[in-house]
Write an enzyme that holds these catalytic residues in place. Structure first.
Site, PDB file in Angstrom:
ATOM      1  N   HIS A  43      38.126  38.107  33.065  1.00  0.00           N
ATOM      2  CA  HIS A  43      37.312  38.893  34.139  1.00  0.00           C
ATOM      3  C   HIS A  43      37.431  40.398  33.635  1.00  0.00           C
ATOM      4  CE1 HIS A  43      40.569  38.136  36.819  1.00  0.00           C
ATOM      5  NE2 HIS A  43      40.410  39.630  36.909  1.00  0.00           N
TER       6      HIS A  43
HETATM    7  C1  T46 Z   1      43.387  40.017  38.366  1.00  0.00           C
HETATM    8  C2  T46 Z   1      44.261  39.255  37.693  1.00  0.00           C
HETATM    9  C3  T46 Z   1      45.272  39.799  36.999  1.00  0.00           C
HETATM   10  C4  T46 Z   1      41.898  35.273  46.446  1.00  0.00           C
HETATM   11  O1  T46 Z   1      41.260  34.463  47.419  1.00  0.00           O
HETATM   12  N1  T46 Z   1      42.407  36.506  46.959  1.00  0.00           N
HETATM   13  C5  T46 Z   1      43.258  37.367  46.143  1.00  0.00           C
HETATM   14  O2  T46 Z   1      43.558  38.233  46.511  1.00  0.00           O
HETATM   15  C6  T46 Z   1      43.378  36.615  44.649  1.00  0.00           C
HETATM   16  C7  T46 Z   1      43.935  37.749  43.805  1.00  0.00           C
HETATM   17  C8  T46 Z   1      42.447  35.585  44.280  1.00  0.00           C
HETATM   18  N2  T46 Z   1      41.902  34.844  45.321  1.00  0.00           N
HETATM   19  C9  T46 Z   1      41.280  33.724  44.758  1.00  0.00           C
HETATM   20  C10 T46 Z   1      40.155  33.813  44.072  1.00  0.00           C
HETATM   21  C11 T46 Z   1      40.413  32.501  43.305  1.00  0.00           C
HETATM   22  O3  T46 Z   1      39.789  31.411  44.006  1.00  0.00           O
HETATM   23  O4  T46 Z   1      42.489  32.787  44.123  1.00  0.00           O
HETATM   24  C12 T46 Z   1      41.653  32.250  43.268  1.00  0.00           C
HETATM   25  C13 T46 Z   1      42.370  32.495  41.955  1.00  0.00           C
HETATM   26  O5  T46 Z   1      41.975  33.596  41.430  1.00  0.00           O
HETATM   27  P1  T46 Z   1      41.651  34.240  39.921  1.00  0.00           P
HETATM   28  O6  T46 Z   1      40.907  32.987  39.335  1.00  0.00           O
HETATM   29  O7  T46 Z   1      40.847  35.366  40.035  1.00  0.00           O
HETATM   30  O8  T46 Z   1      43.062  34.504  39.536  1.00  0.00           O
HETATM   31  P2  T46 Z   1      43.364  35.139  37.852  1.00  0.00           P
HETATM   32  O9  T46 Z   1      44.862  34.889  37.549  1.00  0.00           O
HETATM   33  O10 T46 Z   1      42.472  34.614  36.798  1.00  0.00           O
HETATM   34  O11 T46 Z   1      43.130  36.659  38.377  1.00  0.00           O
HETATM   35  C14 T46 Z   1      43.939  37.546  39.089  1.00  0.00           C
HETATM   36  C15 T46 Z   1      43.019  38.298  40.154  1.00  0.00           C
HETATM   37  O12 T46 Z   1      42.083  37.624  40.967  1.00  0.00           O
HETATM   38  C16 T46 Z   1      42.437  39.294  39.212  1.00  0.00           C
HETATM   39  O13 T46 Z   1      42.078  40.353  40.265  1.00  0.00           O
HETATM   40  O14 T46 Z   1      42.956  41.064  37.779  1.00  0.00           O
HETATM   41  O15 T46 Z   1      44.942  38.256  38.392  1.00  0.00           O
END
Ligand code: T46
Length: 133
Positions: free
Chosen positions: A49
């Site tokens: 993303h």
């Molecule tokens: C990024 C990279 C480096 C939340 O509810 N609150 C939060 O603060 C975060 C970070 C995530 N979430 C939820 C959203 C999803 O349902 O946790 C779940 C996993 O998040 P995501 O799929 O976005 O995780 P990554 O590891 O792909 O991305 C994360 C960060 O979301 C993103 O901003 O830049 O780490």
């Protein structure tokens, strides 16, 4: 585009161990509103993303992982393998995290609270957005 993305985390060692420091105005070019960390990682990649307004600094606490950073015209592969390294994830940079070591712990300092509407999770939409400027 990708120069100045890697920051050196300050470290001070003595007989008790090592302290690592990330401080506003030094390694951190934004105010921090949120901190999260990622651990117990599997072999599955994460990220895929870009953010519209959020700026982040990823600090490798332990282990290693690879980041693919993509501004829509250039892709850079960056390996983080030392807690002395921190990576700035700026706005409109498509980022993917791959090849996590089993012990990897990644701490992320973020300029804002969590807002799902700030994410661009579709690569074609990302390319159209950056090409429109
Ligand atoms: C990024 C990279 C480096 C939340 O509810 N609150 C939060 O603060 C975060 C970070 C995530 N979430 C939820 C959203 C999803 O349902 O946790 C779940 C996993 O998040 P995501 O799929 O976005 O995780 P990554 O590891 O792909 O991305 C994360 C960060 O979301 C993103 O901003 O830049 O780490």
């Amino acid at each position: 585009m990708f120069e100045n993305m890697l920051f050196e985390v300050q470290s001070i060692s003595d007989a008790r161990g090592t302290i690592y420091i990330v401080e506003q105005g030094q390694q951190l070019p934004f105010d921090v509103k949120r901190c999260y960390f990622i651990k117990e990682l599997s072999s599955q990649p994460r990220g895929f993303h870009a953010h519209k307004t959020l700026r982040q600094l990823a600090v490798l606490v332990q282990g290693s992982c690879d980041f693919i950073m993509d501004d829509g015209s250039t892709k850079n592969n960056i390996t983080l393998n030392s807690p002395k390294q921190a990576l700035l994830i700026d706005t409109f940079v498509w980022h993917e995290m791959h090849n996590f070591s089993e012990d990897c712990i990644l701490m992320v300092l973020a300029s804002d609270v969590y807002l799902e509407e700030d994410y661009i999770r579709n690569y074609d939409e990302f390319l159209i957005t950056v090409k429109q400027g």
